[in-house]
Write an enzyme that holds these catalytic residues in place. Structure first.
Site, short mmCIF file in Angstrom:
data_model
loop_
_atom_site.label_atom_id
_atom_site.label_comp_id
_atom_site.label_asym_id
_atom_site.label_seq_id
_atom_site.Cartn_x
_atom_site.Cartn_y
_atom_site.Cartn_z
N CYS A 41 14.32 -42.55 -45.20
CA CYS A 41 12.86 -42.68 -45.10
C CYS A 41 12.47 -43.58 -43.93
O CYS A 41 12.56 -44.81 -44.03
CB CYS A 41 12.31 -43.23 -46.42
SG CYS A 41 10.54 -43.51 -46.38
N CYS B 278 9.61 -45.96 -44.58
CA CYS B 278 9.98 -47.15 -45.36
C CYS B 278 10.79 -48.13 -44.52
O CYS B 278 10.60 -49.35 -44.62
CB CYS B 278 10.84 -46.76 -46.57
SG CYS B 278 10.29 -45.29 -47.43
N ASP B 279 11.73 -47.64 -43.74
CA ASP B 279 12.76 -48.52 -43.17
C ASP B 279 12.75 -48.64 -41.65
O ASP B 279 13.48 -49.47 -41.10
CB ASP B 279 14.16 -48.02 -43.61
CG ASP B 279 14.31 -48.06 -45.13
OD1 ASP B 279 13.67 -48.92 -45.76
OD2 ASP B 279 15.06 -47.24 -45.68
#
Ligand code: NAP
Length: 314
Positions: free
Chosen positions: A139, A142-143
């Site tokens: 992701c 997200c990261d």
């Protein structure tokens, strides 16, 4: 009330239905399995920085422990096991845990909320599994932030891979797309965007054969599938973007699904079976965020509560 699944969607549905005195039982999954483990996909991430309310970020497993505790506080019950069969053809609905051939279901429920989520498809390498959350990610939203100024690799040739690669150029100083063929599967518009981006380069006919590094990613080993030549790409992040699959095998033949197997919901969280509701990634292949899953879990709980109220009067 039975809730199948214990990610952000299932546990938000548990908080709401517990507070509505519906005494939910959450069939939360099994710790041994990556795709069906209690807590869902956030159990496989490290720091979550985009869940509102946590200004300093929170670790994925801790966030899920808090969701779980919050629902427990209002009386939600948990069963640490996998549902093995459901029967939505008669009311009350039947849910089996353990041997699916047992004639009688393990539980009967007046209403069921399905929140079994989805799983990212993975390459299947032991090193990839070991370094998931330590440089290997599924992701970028997200990261990506953790890879500022670094060289990042993205595996895949579809729209997801292009989207992830383009997004990652906001952070990485260079993004290499590793694709197993010479042509992308992605739509023309996404291909053009990726080709035009000066920070993205491509490795064709390339398959990741190993992820290097003990505690964090230090590189990936690549095999050229045309020449069998091996090489090493010194990246610190590897984003696997080879597709997702919803966890819907249990519901095949009973709940309507789209051509990719995602549950179809309408009018909020309703499925084609009255009294069965669905929320989270099992019915959402577009947003796939913890916060949107939690929001849809709240919707499913409210829909279920209203449906139970309306049907218990008649
Ligand atoms: P996808 O279209 O199925 O593409 C998966 C890619 O991963 C393919 O290029 C495939 O290679 C590669 N792949 C699969 N297994 C692999 C393996 N074991 N090792 C190496 N490579 C592997 O999946 P997706 O990109 O997630 O897209 C899914 C759907 O969502 C599509 O319909 C897509 O259009 C849509 N989507 C749209 C957008 C957008 O419009 N912005 C964004 C994301 C997704 P091959 O090409 O060789 O098969």
């Amino acid at each position: 009330m039975v809730i199948v699944g214990s990610g952000p969607a299932g546990l938000t549905a548990a908080i709401y239905t517990a507070r509505a005195n519906l005494h939910p039982l959450v069939i939360e999954g099994e710790p041994s399995s990556d795709s069906d483990q209690p807590g869902g996909q956030l159990m496989l991430t490290t720091e979550v920085e985009n869940y509102p309310g946590f200004e300093d970020g929170i670790m994925g497993p801790e966030l899920m422990a808090r969701f779980r505790g919050q629902a427990a506080r209002f009386g939600a019950g948990y069963l640490t096991a996998k549902a093995s069969r459901v029967d939505f053809s008669a009311r009350p609905f039947g849910i089996w845990v353990g041997d699916p051939e047992t004639p009688e279901p393990t539980y009967r429920a007046r209403s069921v909320i399905v929140a079994t989520g989805a799983r990212s498809l993975m390459l299947g390498l032991p090193s990839e599994a070991r370094l998931l959350g330590h440089g290997v990610s599924t992701c970028a939203t997200c990261d990506g932030f953790f890879f500022r100024g670094q060289h990042i690799a993205v595996v895949g040739g579809g729209d997801s891979a292009m989207e992830e690669a383009i997004f990652l150029t906001k952070f990485g100083e260079r993004v290499t797309v590793i694709h197993r063929r010479k042509e992308l599967r992605a739509s023309k518009i996404m291909q053009d965007r990726a080709f035009r981006n000066p920070r993205i380069d491509f490795m064709w006919d390339a398959q990741v054969s190993d992820v290097l590094g003990e505690r964090s990613v230090e590189g990936v080993r690549i095999k050229n599938v045309a020449t069998a030549e091996e090489s090493t790409l010194p990246v610190t992040g590897l984003f696997v973007a080879i597709g997702h699959a919803p966890n819907t095998d249990l519901f095949r033949g009973q709940l309507d699904m789209d051509e990719n197997g995602y549950l179809v919901t309408h009018g909020g969280a309703r499925t084609n079976v009255e009294g069965v509701f669905a929320c989270g990634d099992v019915q959402d292949h577009v947003y796939r965020q913890a916060v949107t899953a939690a929001g849809s879990g709240c919707m499913a709980a409210i829909d279920a509560e209203r449906w139970l109220d309306a049907t218990s009067d008649s």
